[in-house]
Scaffold this motif. Structure first.
Motif, PDB file in Angstrom:
ATOM      1  N   LEU A 216      46.276 -13.610 -19.771  1.00  0.00           N
ATOM      2  CA  LEU A 216      46.054 -12.846 -21.000  1.00  0.00           C
ATOM      3  C   LEU A 216      44.624 -12.337 -20.939  1.00  0.00           C
ATOM      4  O   LEU A 216      43.685 -13.126 -20.774  1.00  0.00           O
ATOM      5  CB  LEU A 216      46.235 -13.727 -22.244  1.00  0.00           C
ATOM      6  N   GLU A 217      44.431 -11.044 -21.067  1.00  0.00           N
ATOM      7  CA  GLU A 217      43.086 -10.478 -20.985  1.00  0.00           C
ATOM      8  C   GLU A 217      42.635 -10.015 -22.361  1.00  0.00           C
ATOM      9  O   GLU A 217      43.241  -9.137 -22.973  1.00  0.00           O
ATOM     10  CB  GLU A 217      43.032  -9.306 -20.005  1.00  0.00           C
ATOM     11  N   VAL A 275      35.693 -14.002 -22.563  1.00  0.00           N
ATOM     12  CA  VAL A 275      35.955 -15.022 -23.571  1.00  0.00           C
ATOM     13  C   VAL A 275      37.179 -14.618 -24.395  1.00  0.00           C
ATOM     14  O   VAL A 275      37.326 -13.460 -24.785  1.00  0.00           O
ATOM     15  CB  VAL A 275      34.735 -15.202 -24.487  1.00  0.00           C
ATOM     16  N   GLY A 276      38.053 -15.582 -24.648  1.00  0.00           N
ATOM     17  CA  GLY A 276      39.281 -15.315 -25.379  1.00  0.00           C
ATOM     18  C   GLY A 276      40.480 -15.109 -24.488  1.00  0.00           C
ATOM     19  O   GLY A 276      41.603 -14.955 -24.980  1.00  0.00           O
ATOM     20  N   SER A 277      40.268 -15.109 -23.164  1.00  0.00           N
ATOM     21  CA  SER A 277      41.331 -14.844 -22.208  1.00  0.00           C
ATOM     22  C   SER A 277      41.966 -16.134 -21.682  1.00  0.00           C
ATOM     23  O   SER A 277      41.392 -17.220 -21.797  1.00  0.00           O
ATOM     24  CB  SER A 277      40.788 -14.041 -21.018  1.00  0.00           C
ATOM     25  N   ARG A 278      43.143 -15.983 -21.074  1.00  0.00           N
ATOM     26  CA  ARG A 278      43.779 -17.058 -20.300  1.00  0.00           C
ATOM     27  C   ARG A 278      43.727 -16.652 -18.839  1.00  0.00           C
ATOM     28  O   ARG A 278      44.046 -15.511 -18.478  1.00  0.00           O
ATOM     29  CB  ARG A 278      45.221 -17.290 -20.730  1.00  0.00           C
ATOM     30  N   THR A 302      44.816 -28.486  -2.875  1.00  0.00           N
ATOM     31  CA  THR A 302      44.635 -27.216  -3.573  1.00  0.00           C
ATOM     32  C   THR A 302      44.965 -27.458  -5.045  1.00  0.00           C
ATOM     33  O   THR A 302      46.016 -28.023  -5.364  1.00  0.00           O
ATOM     34  CB  THR A 302      45.552 -26.130  -2.998  1.00  0.00           C
ATOM     35  N   LEU A 303      44.067 -27.048  -5.917  1.00  0.00           N
ATOM     36  CA  LEU A 303      44.218 -27.300  -7.352  1.00  0.00           C
ATOM     37  C   LEU A 303      44.554 -26.006  -8.083  1.00  0.00           C
ATOM     38  O   LEU A 303      44.056 -24.931  -7.735  1.00  0.00           O
ATOM     39  CB  LEU A 303      42.934 -27.903  -7.918  1.00  0.00           C
ATOM     40  N   VAL A 304      45.378 -26.143  -9.117  1.00  0.00           N
ATOM     41  CA  VAL A 304      45.825 -24.994  -9.901  1.00  0.00           C
ATOM     42  C   VAL A 304      45.454 -25.232 -11.362  1.00  0.00           C
ATOM     43  O   VAL A 304      45.740 -26.306 -11.913  1.00  0.00           O
ATOM     44  CB  VAL A 304      47.344 -24.791  -9.783  1.00  0.00           C
ATOM     45  N   PHE A 305      44.844 -24.238 -11.995  1.00  0.00           N
ATOM     46  CA  PHE A 305      44.415 -24.355 -13.382  1.00  0.00           C
ATOM     47  C   PHE A 305      44.940 -23.176 -14.202  1.00  0.00           C
ATOM     48  O   PHE A 305      44.878 -22.033 -13.752  1.00  0.00           O
ATOM     49  CB  PHE A 305      42.885 -24.348 -13.497  1.00  0.00           C
ATOM     50  N   ALA A 306      45.433 -23.475 -15.382  1.00  0.00           N
ATOM     51  CA  ALA A 306      45.667 -22.453 -16.406  1.00  0.00           C
ATOM     52  C   ALA A 306      44.639 -22.742 -17.500  1.00  0.00           C
ATOM     53  O   ALA A 306      44.719 -23.778 -18.162  1.00  0.00           O
ATOM     54  CB  ALA A 306      47.085 -22.531 -16.954  1.00  0.00           C
ATOM     55  N   VAL A 307      43.666 -21.852 -17.664  1.00  0.00           N
ATOM     56  CA  VAL A 307      42.519 -22.095 -18.541  1.00  0.00           C
ATOM     57  C   VAL A 307      42.467 -21.065 -19.665  1.00  0.00           C
ATOM     58  O   VAL A 307      42.453 -19.857 -19.400  1.00  0.00           O
ATOM     59  CB  VAL A 307      41.201 -22.056 -17.746  1.00  0.00           C
ATOM     60  N   ASP A 308      42.416 -21.553 -20.902  1.00  0.00           N
ATOM     61  CA  ASP A 308      42.112 -20.700 -22.052  1.00  0.00           C
ATOM     62  C   ASP A 308      40.620 -20.784 -22.320  1.00  0.00           C
ATOM     63  O   ASP A 308      40.094 -21.859 -22.629  1.00  0.00           O
ATOM     64  CB  ASP A 308      42.861 -21.179 -23.296  1.00  0.00           C
ATOM     65  N   ILE A 309      39.909 -19.666 -22.195  1.00  0.00           N
ATOM     66  CA  ILE A 309      38.473 -19.626 -22.504  1.00  0.00           C
ATOM     67  C   ILE A 309      38.358 -19.348 -23.999  1.00  0.00           C
ATOM     68  O   ILE A 309      38.363 -18.187 -24.436  1.00  0.00           O
ATOM     69  CB  ILE A 309      37.753 -18.544 -21.679  1.00  0.00           C
ATOM     70  N   LEU A 310      38.302 -20.402 -24.790  1.00  0.00           N
ATOM     71  CA  LEU A 310      38.419 -20.263 -26.238  1.00  0.00           C
ATOM     72  C   LEU A 310      37.170 -19.630 -26.860  1.00  0.00           C
ATOM     73  O   LEU A 310      37.260 -18.753 -27.723  1.00  0.00           O
ATOM     74  CB  LEU A 310      38.695 -21.625 -26.868  1.00  0.00           C
ATOM     75  N   THR A 311      36.005 -20.079 -26.431  1.00  0.00           N
ATOM     76  CA  THR A 311      34.763 -19.525 -26.964  1.00  0.00           C
ATOM     77  C   THR A 311      33.641 -19.951 -26.037  1.00  0.00           C
ATOM     78  O   THR A 311      33.844 -20.723 -25.095  1.00  0.00           O
ATOM     79  CB  THR A 311      34.483 -20.019 -28.404  1.00  0.00           C
ATOM     80  N   LYS A 312      32.448 -19.436 -26.276  1.00  0.00           N
ATOM     81  CA  LYS A 312      31.284 -19.902 -25.533  1.00  0.00           C
ATOM     82  C   LYS A 312      30.153 -20.159 -26.516  1.00  0.00           C
ATOM     83  O   LYS A 312      30.119 -19.613 -27.633  1.00  0.00           O
ATOM     84  CB  LYS A 312      30.869 -18.899 -24.466  1.00  0.00           C
ATOM     85  N   MET A 313      29.251 -21.007 -26.101  1.00  0.00           N
ATOM     86  CA  MET A 313      28.140 -21.384 -26.970  1.00  0.00           C
ATOM     87  C   MET A 313      26.943 -20.453 -26.728  1.00  0.00           C
ATOM     88  O   MET A 313      26.831 -19.839 -25.691  1.00  0.00           O
ATOM     89  CB  MET A 313      27.739 -22.832 -26.714  1.00  0.00           C
TER      90      MET A 313
END
Length: 313
Positions: A216-217, A275-278, A302-313
């Motif tokens: 999600l962009e 920020v705000g993306s998956r 090998t590692l796989v991540f699904a990351v939601d970047i919710l916000t930043k400080m």
């Protein structure tokens, strides 16, 4: 389930034994202000304070003195806060830790269980821009165990805390779904209801180079390598698709100070994303933990991540 936080970042100071001593001492004369030790120098917001030694019996309940009240928003559970602080035991003239000397504010999410209860309770409901002095009895601090060697058992603690910033954390990433049409890469769900997205790893050979793709962009600001980001994530092994960590299990997002993130693939995969993306991140062993086993994660994984970047400080 293994938690990545302990592997990826410096342990959160207030729930670890990583507190650092300081040579700076408060006043040897026991002076008190409104039931808590007096701030003997550096009294203004933003200044590094020094504290007198506590006098008499320490408070048996949480005590909060508002030294100066800010004009910002009132903090609430679920907010990501950025603070500076100095901590000292009631019966000491020497701080056991402070962020002022490090030149790096401390990031904490209220209600996420990242810090001692006295901090959770003392910081909630305060205005951004405020300086607080907080007296914390043992049962709201480190209790009978203490946090050796810096904090003794049954210690009453005193903190001076400057609330620099508060950010409301969204429940999910949002934005425009991006086509996931590479059959050799994992597929990540695009739900935005705050629940864990699905993560399906293909039965093919993993990529040999780092992958960092939008799922999600959003239209948010790009993440910099110096940022602290608040994220939700699902982490799995490519080999069998088994999830080994997820913030959704605890229901509490994680704070990632990127300068302290030691898993290179995860850090590099987040930097530059909005920020705000998956984001889907696939980290080959050379960008992950290499040929060393890490807390049950097999070597050469090998590692796989699904990351939601919710916000930043």
């Amino acid at each position: 389930m293994r938690r990545l936080a302990g592997l990826l970042v410096v342990p959160l100071l207030l729930l670890s034994t990583a507190a650092c001593g300081s040579d700076d001492k408060g006043s040897d004369s026991a002076s008190m202000t409104n039931g808590l030790p007096t701030i003997t120098a550096g009294q203004k917001f933003g200044e590094k304070p020094t504290l007198a030694k506590g006098e008499g019996d320490p408070p048996k309940e949480l005590k909060v003195n508002v030294i100066s009240e800010g004009k910002g928003a009132v903090t609430k559970k679920g907010d990501a806060l950025q603070v500076n602080y100095l901590g000292q035991a009631w019966d000491s003239t020497t701080p056991f830790d402070n962020s002022f000397d490090r030149g790096q504010p401390f990031d904490v999410t209220l209600g996420a269980g990242q810090v001692i209860k006295g901090w959770e309770q003392g910081l909630e409901g305060q205005k951004v821009g405020s300086r607080l002095e907080i007296g914390i009895p043992p049962e709201l601090g480190y209790g009978e165990a203490g946090s050796p060697p810096s904090i003794k058992p049954n210690a009453t603690l005193v903190f001076v805390v400057d609330i620099l910033k508060a950010v409301t954390i969204p429940k999910s990433a949002t934005g425009t779904p991006v086509a996931q049409d590479d059959k050799d890469l994992p597929i990540v769900g695009t739900n935005t209801d705050g629940k864990a997205p699905s993560l399906t790893v293909p039965k093919t050979d993993p990529p040999t180079k780092l992958v960092s793709n939008y799922v999600l962009e959003s239209k948010g600001e790009a993440v910099k390598a110096t940022d602290t980001v608040v994220v939700n994530y699902v982490a799995a092994l490519w080999k069998d698709g088994k999830v080994f960590d997820s913030t959704y299990t605890s229901g509490k997002p994680a704070n990632f100070p990127l300068p302290q993130l030691t898993l290179k693939g995860l850090k590099d995969g987040l930097v530059g994303k909005k920020v705000g993306s998956r984001v889907l991140i696939v980290a080959p062993p050379s960008e992950a933990f290499g040929d060393k086993e890490q807390q049950g994660i097999p070597k050469n994984s090998t590692l796989v991540f699904a990351v939601d970047i919710l916000t930043k400080m």
